[in-house]
Design an enzyme around this catalytic site. Sequence first.
Site, PDB file in Angstrom:
ATOM      1  CB  THR A   1      -0.848  -0.030   1.266  1.00 32.82           C
ATOM      2  OG1 THR A   1      -1.501  -1.315   1.356  1.00 32.82           O
ATOM      3  CG2 THR A   1      -1.809   1.194   1.392  1.00 32.82           C
TER       4      THR A   1
ATOM      5  CG  PHE B   1      -8.450  -5.476  -1.405  1.00 34.92           C
ATOM      6  CD1 PHE B   1      -8.779  -4.033  -0.894  1.00 34.92           C
ATOM      7  CD2 PHE B   1      -7.980  -5.515  -2.259  1.00 34.92           C
ATOM      8  CE1 PHE B   1      -8.664  -3.080  -1.640  1.00 34.92           C
ATOM      9  CE2 PHE B   1      -8.078  -4.521  -3.442  1.00 34.92           C
ATOM     10  CZ  PHE B   1      -8.591  -3.254  -2.806  1.00 34.92           C
TER      11      PHE B   1
ATOM     12  CD  GLU C   1      -1.730  -9.274  10.032  1.00 33.18           C
ATOM     13  OE1 GLU C   1      -1.778  -9.555  11.180  1.00 33.18           O
ATOM     14  OE2 GLU C   1      -1.364  -7.992   9.725  1.00 33.18           O
TER      15      GLU C   1
ATOM     16  CG  LEU D   1     -21.828  -1.483  11.279  1.00 32.20           C
ATOM     17  CD1 LEU D   1     -23.296  -1.517  11.125  1.00 32.20           C
ATOM     18  CD2 LEU D   1     -21.369  -0.082  11.522  1.00 32.20           C
ATOM     19  CE  LYS D   2     -17.542  -7.904  17.432  1.00 32.85           C
ATOM     20  NZ  LYS D   2     -16.881  -9.178  17.746  1.00 32.85           N
TER      21      LYS D   2
ATOM     22  CB  CYS E   1      -3.413  -2.148   7.709  1.00 32.23           C
ATOM     23  SG  CYS E   1      -2.053  -3.157   6.813  1.00 32.23           S
TER      24      CYS E   1
ATOM     25  CE  LYS F   1       0.878   0.093   6.682  1.00 33.60           C
ATOM     26  NZ  LYS F   1       0.194   0.501   5.232  1.00 33.60           N
TER      27      LYS F   1
ATOM     28  CE  LYS G   1      -8.510  -9.856  12.509  1.00 37.79           C
ATOM     29  NZ  LYS G   1      -8.790  -9.558  10.994  1.00 37.79           N
TER      30      LYS G   1
HETATM   31  P1  NAD Z   1       5.573  -7.255   6.911  1.00 38.54           P
HETATM   32  O1  NAD Z   1       5.996  -6.487   7.560  1.00 38.54           O
HETATM   33  O2  NAD Z   1       4.754  -8.462   7.558  1.00 38.54           O
HETATM   34  O3  NAD Z   1       6.609  -8.095   5.797  1.00 38.54           O
HETATM   35  C1  NAD Z   1       7.230  -7.343   4.899  1.00 38.54           C
HETATM   36  C2  NAD Z   1       8.513  -8.248   4.626  1.00 38.54           C
HETATM   37  O4  NAD Z   1       9.520  -7.463   3.552  1.00 38.54           O
HETATM   38  C3  NAD Z   1       9.522  -8.306   5.958  1.00 38.54           C
HETATM   39  O5  NAD Z   1       9.953  -9.829   5.793  1.00 38.54           O
HETATM   40  C4  NAD Z   1      10.905  -7.572   5.331  1.00 38.54           C
HETATM   41  O6  NAD Z   1      12.100  -8.249   6.002  1.00 38.54           O
HETATM   42  C5  NAD Z   1      10.604  -7.643   3.959  1.00 38.54           C
HETATM   43  N1  NAD Z   1      11.606  -6.581   3.093  1.00 38.54           N
HETATM   44  C6  NAD Z   1      11.743  -5.362   3.436  1.00 38.54           C
HETATM   45  N2  NAD Z   1      12.659  -4.948   2.455  1.00 38.54           N
HETATM   46  C7  NAD Z   1      12.969  -5.752   1.676  1.00 38.54           C
HETATM   47  C8  NAD Z   1      13.643  -5.946   0.402  1.00 38.54           C
HETATM   48  N3  NAD Z   1      14.350  -4.806  -0.126  1.00 38.54           N
HETATM   49  N4  NAD Z   1      13.903  -7.016  -0.173  1.00 38.54           N
HETATM   50  C9  NAD Z   1      13.125  -8.131   0.335  1.00 38.54           C
HETATM   51  N5  NAD Z   1      12.197  -8.196   1.570  1.00 38.54           N
HETATM   52  C10 NAD Z   1      12.206  -7.091   2.120  1.00 38.54           C
HETATM   53  O7  NAD Z   1       4.565  -6.376   6.042  1.00 38.54           O
HETATM   54  P2  NAD Z   1       3.037  -6.830   5.588  1.00 38.54           P
HETATM   55  O8  NAD Z   1       2.241  -6.758   6.768  1.00 38.54           O
HETATM   56  O9  NAD Z   1       2.924  -8.117   4.517  1.00 38.54           O
HETATM   57  O10 NAD Z   1       2.513  -5.652   4.284  1.00 38.54           O
HETATM   58  C11 NAD Z   1       3.202  -5.477   3.365  1.00 38.54           C
HETATM   59  C12 NAD Z   1       2.395  -4.292   2.559  1.00 38.54           C
HETATM   60  O11 NAD Z   1       1.079  -4.794   2.199  1.00 38.54           O
HETATM   61  C13 NAD Z   1       2.107  -3.107   3.490  1.00 38.54           C
HETATM   62  O12 NAD Z   1       2.183  -1.936   2.452  1.00 38.54           O
HETATM   63  C14 NAD Z   1       1.035  -3.221   3.668  1.00 38.54           C
HETATM   64  O13 NAD Z   1       0.320  -1.948   4.184  1.00 38.54           O
HETATM   65  C15 NAD Z   1      -0.060  -3.938   2.956  1.00 38.54           C
HETATM   66  N6  NAD Z   1      -0.763  -4.851   3.258  1.00 38.54           N
HETATM   67  C16 NAD Z   1      -0.725  -5.649   4.332  1.00 38.54           C
HETATM   68  C17 NAD Z   1      -1.847  -6.178   4.795  1.00 38.54           C
HETATM   69  C18 NAD Z   1      -1.756  -7.155   6.111  1.00 38.54           C
HETATM   70  O14 NAD Z   1      -2.806  -7.678   6.544  1.00 38.54           O
HETATM   71  N7  NAD Z   1      -0.512  -7.110   6.844  1.00 38.54           N
HETATM   72  C19 NAD Z   1      -2.918  -6.583   4.097  1.00 38.54           C
HETATM   73  C20 NAD Z   1      -2.855  -5.829   3.008  1.00 38.54           C
HETATM   74  C21 NAD Z   1      -2.113  -4.891   2.376  1.00 38.54           C
HETATM   75  C1  UGA Z   2      -7.397  -4.546   7.310  1.00 40.32           C
HETATM   76  C2  UGA Z   2      -8.425  -4.832   6.257  1.00 40.32           C
HETATM   77  O1  UGA Z   2      -9.753  -5.247   6.949  1.00 40.32           O
HETATM   78  C3  UGA Z   2      -8.095  -5.586   4.979  1.00 40.32           C
HETATM   79  O2  UGA Z   2      -9.028  -5.609   4.178  1.00 40.32           O
HETATM   80  C4  UGA Z   2      -6.789  -4.778   4.737  1.00 40.32           C
HETATM   81  O3  UGA Z   2      -6.252  -5.820   3.468  1.00 40.32           O
HETATM   82  C5  UGA Z   2      -5.588  -4.680   5.695  1.00 40.32           C
HETATM   83  O4  UGA Z   2      -6.346  -3.877   6.686  1.00 40.32           O
HETATM   84  C6  UGA Z   2      -4.478  -4.111   5.099  1.00 40.32           C
HETATM   85  O5  UGA Z   2      -4.551  -3.181   4.384  1.00 40.32           O
HETATM   86  O6  UGA Z   2      -3.317  -4.545   5.878  1.00 40.32           O
HETATM   87  P1  UGA Z   2      -6.532  -6.267   9.366  1.00 40.32           P
HETATM   88  O7  UGA Z   2      -5.733  -5.098   9.913  1.00 40.32           O
HETATM   89  O8  UGA Z   2      -5.805  -7.664   9.070  1.00 40.32           O
HETATM   90  O9  UGA Z   2      -7.345  -6.043   7.837  1.00 40.32           O
HETATM   91  O10 UGA Z   2      -7.697  -6.573  10.096  1.00 40.32           O
HETATM   92  P2  UGA Z   2      -9.245  -6.253  10.319  1.00 40.32           P
HETATM   93  O11 UGA Z   2     -10.032  -7.284  10.562  1.00 40.32           O
HETATM   94  O12 UGA Z   2      -9.714  -4.827   9.449  1.00 40.32           O
HETATM   95  O13 UGA Z   2      -9.398  -5.597  12.027  1.00 40.32           O
HETATM   96  C7  UGA Z   2      -8.625  -4.270  12.156  1.00 40.32           C
HETATM   97  C8  UGA Z   2      -8.980  -3.743  13.817  1.00 40.32           C
HETATM   98  O14 UGA Z   2     -10.298  -3.400  13.720  1.00 40.32           O
HETATM   99  C9  UGA Z   2      -8.893  -4.735  14.626  1.00 40.32           C
HETATM  100  O15 UGA Z   2      -8.320  -4.221  15.895  1.00 40.32           O
HETATM  101  C10 UGA Z   2     -10.228  -5.121  14.987  1.00 40.32           C
HETATM  102  O16 UGA Z   2     -10.577  -5.553  16.132  1.00 40.32           O
HETATM  103  C11 UGA Z   2     -11.338  -3.723  14.724  1.00 40.32           C
HETATM  104  N1  UGA Z   2     -12.545  -4.128  14.506  1.00 40.32           N
HETATM  105  C12 UGA Z   2     -12.791  -4.562  13.098  1.00 40.32           C
HETATM  106  C13 UGA Z   2     -13.490  -3.409  15.500  1.00 40.32           C
HETATM  107  O17 UGA Z   2     -13.157  -2.979  16.213  1.00 40.32           O
HETATM  108  N2  UGA Z   2     -14.882  -3.577  14.776  1.00 40.32           N
HETATM  109  C14 UGA Z   2     -15.243  -4.439  13.722  1.00 40.32           C
HETATM  110  O18 UGA Z   2     -16.281  -4.182  13.532  1.00 40.32           O
HETATM  111  C15 UGA Z   2     -13.987  -4.887  12.763  1.00 40.32           C
END
Ligand code: NAD
Ligand code: UGA
Length: 434
Positions: free
Chosen positions: A121, A150, A153, A248-249, A258, A261, A325
Amino acid sequence: MTITVIGAGYVGLVTSAVFSELGNDVFCVDVIKDRVEMLKKGHVPFFEPGLEEILKKNVKQKRLIFTTSYSQSVQKSQVVFVCVGTPPAKNGEADLTYLFGAIEEVAKNLKNYTLVVVKSTFPIGFENDLESIVKKHAKADFEFAVSPEFLKEGTALTDAFHPDRIVIGASSKRAQKILLELHGALPGERIICDMRSAQITKYASNTFLATKISFANAISIICEKAGADVEKVLQGVGADKRIGQSFLKPGVGYGGSCLPKDVNAFIAQASSLDYNFDLLRSVDGINNSQIEMFVEKIRTALCASESNSVNLEGYKIAILGLAFKPNTDDMRDAPSIKVIQALINLGASLTLFDPKAMESCKKIFPNLEYADSIYDAVKDQDSAVIITDWPEFIDADMKKIKKLLRKPIIIDGRNLYDTEMMKELGFTYTSIGR
Ligand code: NAD
Ligand code: UGA
């Protein structure tokens, strides 16, 4: 196809799992050697249901290789997905250091035509800078695209294998065709657009979800003041299909790596475009005050009988739920961190329990006491505080918990229990918005 996934975090590993499971040859690259070694041995460095099994299976079937080498992976690939972290910088904007670093390495290692797709992102404007870096270093033909992720976790695999939509931000027909083909076996609506629209779709989606949660939390405050029941109110509101029940919880506010931030990054992005996103400032403000009000609830529940007690010195409190969560051990920006810190500042003695996140929490609070089970945690405590809605807590033996607690006081930040049932069991039960 042969593809490379850069980053072995939540998004990178799930992306690797999906594309290898669909029959592609996948390299997954990370800079952390220990992480790569661990993955080669079949261990995922965090808890995500089902992920370890599917990665192991695809490694065994030789469709998935973990490596630290860009040259051995990128050069053989038709598509490279960049999935590195974009954490918040101090000013709320996205820190793109990892993204720039990864893109430069990819660019230096391109050998034949390659489609470079960013799944991380990141705010608009920077796609031009990233493309310029690739142009500067690449010795081969390439195209650039954005395809945001999207997944949530805790349900990451289900989300990734059954997406509601796949957003493809790519300007050329060739790039669009490759990405449509690669995602061919997956369900979900296809949204084909320019890169900026794809980037904004991601921020708008996350911030809309955060808005729903803060709206629910605002309604919970009104319900509490009015003597109404927020659970019934939001059930009624969400029954309207135009609104829907999900996100809506009410509770202690949204946390995780995410939503917080991305709300701040989108406010900053809007400012840079000369738009004051006051709506999102309020969403963020409500989220922060939800924690403060929850801490005050704990203080009031414990000290109600003792007038003028401002601190919690001498009080023993069990903290149930640490992860941001359920079904994850992720503590990044977890609401529990702020609640725990506030209670420590008030002088309370804490015993912590979480089904999965205790090791992650020990890195943040190494000197606190940790229990082996929910029952160990509540033993001889003055109250129990619930912060994460783990299914285990909903199913817990409440009669046993009542016997173990020194005082039957529960402050529930996730509305896990029926208020009447708790009353009948003899608890002094405080929850959110009812
Ligand atoms: P993360 O911190 O879990 O993982 C990132 C990984 O990238 C780490 O293992 C790190 O060592 C590695 N890394 C950093 N620099 C590197 C490089 N130059 N070469 C190779 N590896 C490298 O991150 P994440 O939670 O998977 O999130 C990644 C992106 O996706 C973010 O932009 C986040 O906003 C977005 N996103 C996250 C989620 C989520 O649920 N975690 C969901 C949707 C989108
Ligand atoms: C969120 C989005 O739901 C994903 O679609 C997106 O891809 C991701 O961010 C991302 O960009 O990283 P995530 O952070 O894994 O996913 O978890 P959520 O299920 O969205 O929960 C986020 C927080 O909101 C938690 O602390 C959860 O407890 C809280 N929450 C969620 C509430 O308080 N009420 C709700 O009804 C739902």
